[in-house]
Design a protein around this motif. Structure first.
Motif, PDB file in Angstrom:
ATOM      1  N   TYR A 174       0.834  -1.211   0.000  1.00 21.87           N
ATOM      2  CA  TYR A 174       0.000   0.000   0.000  1.00 21.87           C
ATOM      3  C   TYR A 174       0.865   1.257   0.000  1.00 21.87           C
ATOM      4  O   TYR A 174       0.492   2.275  -0.586  1.00 21.87           O
ATOM      5  CB  TYR A 174      -0.986  -0.017   1.179  1.00 21.87           C
ATOM      6  CG  TYR A 174      -0.412   0.367   2.527  1.00 21.87           C
ATOM      7  CD1 TYR A 174      -0.580   1.653   3.039  1.00 21.87           C
ATOM      8  CD2 TYR A 174       0.283  -0.567   3.299  1.00 21.87           C
ATOM      9  CE1 TYR A 174      -0.067   1.996   4.286  1.00 21.87           C
ATOM     10  CE2 TYR A 174       0.794  -0.227   4.539  1.00 21.87           C
ATOM     11  CZ  TYR A 174       0.620   1.052   5.031  1.00 21.87           C
ATOM     12  OH  TYR A 174       1.122   1.389   6.264  1.00 21.87           O
ATOM     13  N   LEU A 175       2.032   1.177   0.641  1.00 25.28           N
ATOM     14  CA  LEU A 175       2.947   2.319   0.647  1.00 25.28           C
ATOM     15  C   LEU A 175       3.614   2.491  -0.712  1.00 25.28           C
ATOM     16  O   LEU A 175       3.680   3.606  -1.246  1.00 25.28           O
ATOM     17  CB  LEU A 175       4.010   2.126   1.730  1.00 25.28           C
ATOM     18  CG  LEU A 175       3.526   2.202   3.177  1.00 25.28           C
ATOM     19  CD1 LEU A 175       4.643   1.804   4.139  1.00 25.28           C
ATOM     20  CD2 LEU A 175       3.020   3.599   3.516  1.00 25.28           C
ATOM     21  N   HIS A 206       1.103   3.880  -3.217  1.00 25.59           N
ATOM     22  CA  HIS A 206       0.718   5.276  -2.989  1.00 25.59           C
ATOM     23  C   HIS A 206       1.877   6.213  -3.310  1.00 25.59           C
ATOM     24  O   HIS A 206       1.690   7.236  -3.988  1.00 25.59           O
ATOM     25  CB  HIS A 206       0.267   5.464  -1.543  1.00 25.59           C
ATOM     26  CG  HIS A 206      -0.289   6.827  -1.277  1.00 25.59           C
ATOM     27  ND1 HIS A 206      -1.634   7.109  -1.393  1.00 25.59           N
ATOM     28  CD2 HIS A 206       0.318   7.992  -0.930  1.00 25.59           C
ATOM     29  CE1 HIS A 206      -1.831   8.398  -1.118  1.00 25.59           C
ATOM     30  NE2 HIS A 206      -0.660   8.952  -0.839  1.00 25.59           N
ATOM     31  N   TRP A 207       3.063   5.899  -2.818  1.00 26.85           N
ATOM     32  CA  TRP A 207       4.199   6.792  -3.051  1.00 26.85           C
ATOM     33  C   TRP A 207       4.562   6.880  -4.532  1.00 26.85           C
ATOM     34  O   TRP A 207       4.925   7.951  -5.017  1.00 26.85           O
ATOM     35  CB  TRP A 207       5.400   6.330  -2.233  1.00 26.85           C
ATOM     36  CG  TRP A 207       5.216   6.515  -0.745  1.00 26.85           C
ATOM     37  CD1 TRP A 207       4.351   7.363  -0.109  1.00 26.85           C
ATOM     38  CD2 TRP A 207       5.926   5.836   0.295  1.00 26.85           C
ATOM     39  NE1 TRP A 207       4.463   7.252   1.251  1.00 26.85           N
ATOM     40  CE2 TRP A 207       5.424   6.327   1.536  1.00 26.85           C
ATOM     41  CE3 TRP A 207       6.927   4.865   0.314  1.00 26.85           C
ATOM     42  CZ2 TRP A 207       5.911   5.864   2.769  1.00 26.85           C
ATOM     43  CZ3 TRP A 207       7.409   4.401   1.541  1.00 26.85           C
ATOM     44  CH2 TRP A 207       6.899   4.900   2.755  1.00 26.85           C
ATOM     45  N   GLN A 237      -4.121   3.630   7.653  1.00 26.80           N
ATOM     46  CA  GLN A 237      -3.223   3.640   6.501  1.00 26.80           C
ATOM     47  C   GLN A 237      -3.472   4.837   5.587  1.00 26.80           C
ATOM     48  O   GLN A 237      -2.538   5.347   4.957  1.00 26.80           O
ATOM     49  CB  GLN A 237      -3.319   2.321   5.751  1.00 26.80           C
ATOM     50  CG  GLN A 237      -2.666   1.176   6.528  1.00 26.80           C
ATOM     51  CD  GLN A 237      -3.119  -0.192   6.113  1.00 26.80           C
ATOM     52  OE1 GLN A 237      -3.675  -0.369   5.019  1.00 26.80           O
ATOM     53  NE2 GLN A 237      -2.904  -1.181   6.969  1.00 26.80           N
ATOM     54  N   LYS A 238      -4.689   5.313   5.527  1.00 23.22           N
ATOM     55  CA  LYS A 238      -4.959   6.539   4.773  1.00 23.22           C
ATOM     56  C   LYS A 238      -4.251   7.735   5.424  1.00 23.22           C
ATOM     57  O   LYS A 238      -3.693   8.590   4.731  1.00 23.22           O
ATOM     58  CB  LYS A 238      -6.461   6.787   4.677  1.00 23.22           C
ATOM     59  CG  LYS A 238      -7.187   5.800   3.754  1.00 23.22           C
ATOM     60  CD  LYS A 238      -8.685   6.038   3.775  1.00 23.22           C
ATOM     61  CE  LYS A 238      -9.400   5.019   2.884  1.00 23.22           C
ATOM     62  NZ  LYS A 238     -10.875   5.182   2.944  1.00 23.22           N
ATOM     63  N   THR A 253      -0.431   7.227   4.699  1.00 22.94           N
ATOM     64  CA  THR A 253      -0.006   7.565   3.341  1.00 22.94           C
ATOM     65  C   THR A 253      -0.094   9.076   3.088  1.00 22.94           C
ATOM     66  O   THR A 253       0.794   9.655   2.452  1.00 22.94           O
ATOM     67  CB  THR A 253      -0.836   6.813   2.287  1.00 22.94           C
ATOM     68  OG1 THR A 253      -2.235   7.036   2.525  1.00 22.94           O
ATOM     69  CG2 THR A 253      -0.555   5.324   2.333  1.00 22.94           C
ATOM     70  N   THR A 258       3.425  11.157   2.566  1.00 23.98           N
ATOM     71  CA  THR A 258       3.623  11.790   1.257  1.00 23.98           C
ATOM     72  C   THR A 258       3.884  13.281   1.423  1.00 23.98           C
ATOM     73  O   THR A 258       4.742  13.858   0.738  1.00 23.98           O
ATOM     74  CB  THR A 258       2.410  11.548   0.360  1.00 23.98           C
ATOM     75  OG1 THR A 258       2.227  10.129   0.193  1.00 23.98           O
ATOM     76  CG2 THR A 258       2.602  12.187  -1.006  1.00 23.98           C
TER      77      THR A 258
END
Length: 367
Positions: free
Chosen positions: A116-117, A120-121, A320-321, A324, A328
């Motif tokens: 997930y990281l 997203h990144w 996690q939202k 992230t 970021t």
């Protein structure tokens, strides 16, 4: 290339320190829920009744498949597998080189974890390079009999070479990225801006990136630091020695560090208590640093674990939202030098989004 410390250095490292202080605190793999599912899924500790509110953004373009590469550090005769998430690119448009984030997994994890990281990144314009650390990866428990898996993980944790190999893996990966960025035959050719490198890690990975940032574990200047890394995010790093850790251990850190933890972030195995996780933030004096403590967040909220309990799954997704979004903004502020991201993170934007789901603190260097 900076080599792994010599065997003489390994001999002089205090084994008592590694065995009794450092390595027991690292016995918290990202895959611990796979090793002990009943323990994790039946955790009696309180969870949020509802998921914390956090904004989310849908990807503007489809993500490309990550690159799975198997590199070898010839100087150490050591394999270093990586999984690289790259920003979406159009064949018709020449992509500008992007900053790089190197991610270090927890004990018992792999390059496949924390996707997930990476997703997203990379969507945010970074190359997210997930390193697999042999000797402290998922092979430790996958290759053991079910009844012997925890014993195998403990053995890996009690091996001093594993703690030293991890930061050296990160340094090698930077060397290899540099080489491939200059190789016309490489899929990475010309795609990376290696003047802007960040490093992040969870648990044992948190130890890894703090060592890369310059934290000293024996006094003096750490031989494990890598000055090419310009910013660090550590998630639930072990606090070696607890309240006894000296402020001087952090004096050589001169780059921004984002510390992340939770109010329930006790070590499932080991000695680090949730309240001690803030000590590195409190004792850093010579660099910009910040700290988020997620309310009711345990050690595994950063891992991307798969849940069977709908309430816990919803809570983890919401955490996690927040992870992230804030990470970021941190990368954008310190690797892309975006003033708006710096303002949002440090002047109330993140605190507003975080709401009752946690607390956020930051401080400038004392100098």
């Amino acid at each position: 290339m900076k080599p792994l410390p010599s065997s003489a250095y390994l001999t002089t490292v205090s084994l008592r320190f590694l065995h009794r202080a450092l390595l027991p605190a690292l016995l918290i793999p990202g895959s611990l829920c796979l090793l002990q599912p009943s323990k994790v899924l039946a955790d009696p500790r309180p969870r949020p009744a509802t998921a914390p509110a956090a904004p989310t953004a849908s990807p503007a373009v489809p993500a490309s498949a990550p690159l799975k590469l198997d590199w070898v550090d010839a100087s150490r005769q050591r394999s270093v597998p990586v999984l690289i998430y790259l920003p979406p690119a159009s064949p018709a448009i020449k992509a500008e080189p992007v900053p790089v984030i190197i991610f270090s997994h927890g004990l018992g994890g792999s390059r496949e974890g924390y996707s997930y990281l990476g997703q997203h990144w990379s969507q945010a314009g970074y190359a997210s390079v997930h390193v697999q650390h042999l000797g402290s990866d998922d092979a430790v428990w996958r290759e053991a009999r079910p009844a012997e898996r925890m014993q195998a993980v403990r053995k890996a944790a009690a091996t001093p070479a594993n703690a030293l190999a991890r930061p050296a893996d990160v340094t090698f990966v930077i060397d290899e990225l540099t080489r491939q960025n200059q190789d016309p035959k490489s899929p990475l050719y010309g795609r990376l801006d290696l003047s802007r490198i960040g490093a992040a890690g969870h648990s044992f990975g948190g130890f890894t990136v703090m060592a890369i940032a310059g934290q000293s574990f024996r006094g003096g200047v750490s031989a494990l630091a890598d000055a090419r890394v310009k910013a660090v995010i550590q998630m639930s790093a072990p606090v070696i020695g607890g309240q006894r850790v000296a402020q001087e251990a952090f004096d050589n850190i001169r780059i921004p560090v984002f510390h992340m933890t939770g109010t329930l972030d006790d070590s499932p195995v080991g000695e680090t208590m949730a309240a001690d996780r803030r000590i590195p933030y409190d004792r850093m004096q010579h660099a910009s640093t910040c700290l988020v403590i997620f309310k009711d967040g345990d050690h595994m909220i950063f891992s991307g674990r798969m849940q069977r309990d709908p309430e816990r799954e919803a809570a983890d997704e919401a955490f996690q939202k927040l992870i992230t979004k804030s990470t970021t903004a941190f990368w954008d502020a310190h690797l892309k030098n975006k003033a708006e991201s710096r303002k949002w993170l440090y002047e109330g934007g993140f605190t507003s989004v975080l709401g009752s789901s946690g607390t956020f603190e930051h401080k400038a260097p004392a100098e």
